[in-house]
Design an enzyme around this catalytic site. Structure first.
Site, PDB file in Angstrom:
ATOM      1  N   SER A  24       0.799  -1.221   0.000  1.00  0.00           N
ATOM      2  CA  SER A  24       0.000   0.000   0.000  1.00  0.00           C
ATOM      3  C   SER A  24       0.832   1.272   0.000  1.00  0.00           C
ATOM      4  CB  SER A  24      -0.975   0.021   1.184  1.00  0.00           C
ATOM      5  OG  SER A  24      -0.254   0.175   2.395  1.00  0.00           O
ATOM      6  N   THR A  56      -1.596   1.015  -6.290  1.00  0.00           N
ATOM      7  CA  THR A  56      -1.748   0.324  -5.009  1.00  0.00           C
ATOM      8  C   THR A  56      -2.919   0.958  -4.283  1.00  0.00           C
ATOM      9  OG1 THR A  56      -0.548  -0.534  -3.076  1.00  0.00           O
ATOM     10  CG2 THR A  56      -0.139   1.777  -3.683  1.00  0.00           C
ATOM     11  N   TYR A  57      -3.166   0.527  -3.066  1.00  0.00           N
ATOM     12  CA  TYR A  57      -4.288   1.054  -2.303  1.00  0.00           C
ATOM     13  C   TYR A  57      -3.794   1.949  -1.166  1.00  0.00           C
ATOM     14  CZ  TYR A  57      -3.136  -2.717   0.930  1.00  0.00           C
ATOM     15  OH  TYR A  57      -2.479  -3.550   1.787  1.00  0.00           O
ATOM     16  N   GLY A  72       5.755  -2.117   1.065  1.00  0.00           N
ATOM     17  CA  GLY A  72       5.848  -3.389   0.359  1.00  0.00           C
ATOM     18  C   GLY A  72       6.526  -3.215  -0.991  1.00  0.00           C
ATOM     19  N   ALA A  73       5.999  -3.905  -1.997  1.00  0.00           N
ATOM     20  CA  ALA A  73       6.591  -3.852  -3.341  1.00  0.00           C
ATOM     21  C   ALA A  73       6.627  -2.429  -3.895  1.00  0.00           C
ATOM     22  CB  ALA A  73       5.816  -4.763  -4.283  1.00  0.00           C
ATOM     23  N   ALA A  74       5.661  -1.605  -3.520  1.00  0.00           N
ATOM     24  CA  ALA A  74       5.623  -0.212  -3.986  1.00  0.00           C
ATOM     25  C   ALA A  74       6.860   0.563  -3.536  1.00  0.00           C
ATOM     26  CB  ALA A  74       4.354   0.476  -3.497  1.00  0.00           C
TER      27      ALA A  74
END
Length: 143
Positions: A24, A56-57, A72-74
């Site tokens: 996120s 993403t959110y 995270g991945a972001a």
């Protein structure tokens, strides 16, 4: 259906990246409320420094902190200090709906305080040789 801009944070600065978090983007809820961006809403994020584009959110962080933290991945797509554009969108089914939409656009100072509040406004335009109205867009400063 047409996907259009509903709200935009233009030029907000990344305040942190947390690869270990489970995903996120964490945003200041006061900024989100001013723009009309909701928790758990999917957003597009465009990094002005690198050109990276992700989605993403949103989760809300500490009110008043000015936070913009990629998780995270972001977190791999940005670095602390990068300038990003965050865009929330919506779908419309009829292009004439554009006339009733006024997406909110916030611009930012270096400390992530709001510099300006703007709105996009679509207006009809008749050009020579057209059988039906076209579209023009104005940028309106909000108070």
């Amino acid at each position: 259906m047409i996907e259009i801009v509903r709200a935009k944070l233009h030029g907000i600065h990344v305040t942190g990246c947390d690869l270990a978090y489970h995903g996120s983007i964490t945003l200041d809820p006061l900024i989100c409320r001013e723009a009309g961006i909701y928790p758990l809403e999917f957003v597009y994020i465009w990094n002005k420094n690198t050109g990276a584009r992700i989605s993403t959110y949103v989760i809300y962080g500490e009110p008043g902190s000015g936070c913009c933290i990629l998780n995270g991945a972001a977190a791999r797509s940005c670095q602390k200090g990068d300038t990003v554009i965050i865009c929330a969108s919506e779908y419309i089914t009829d292009k004439t709906e554009l006339y009733s939409k006024r997406p909110t656009v916030l611009t930012f100072n270096d400390d992530n305080s709001i510099a300006e509040k703007l709105a996009y406004e679509v207006v009809p335009s008749i050009k020579d040789g057209q059988d039906e109205p076209g579209f023009d867009m104005n940028i309106v400063r909000e108070q």
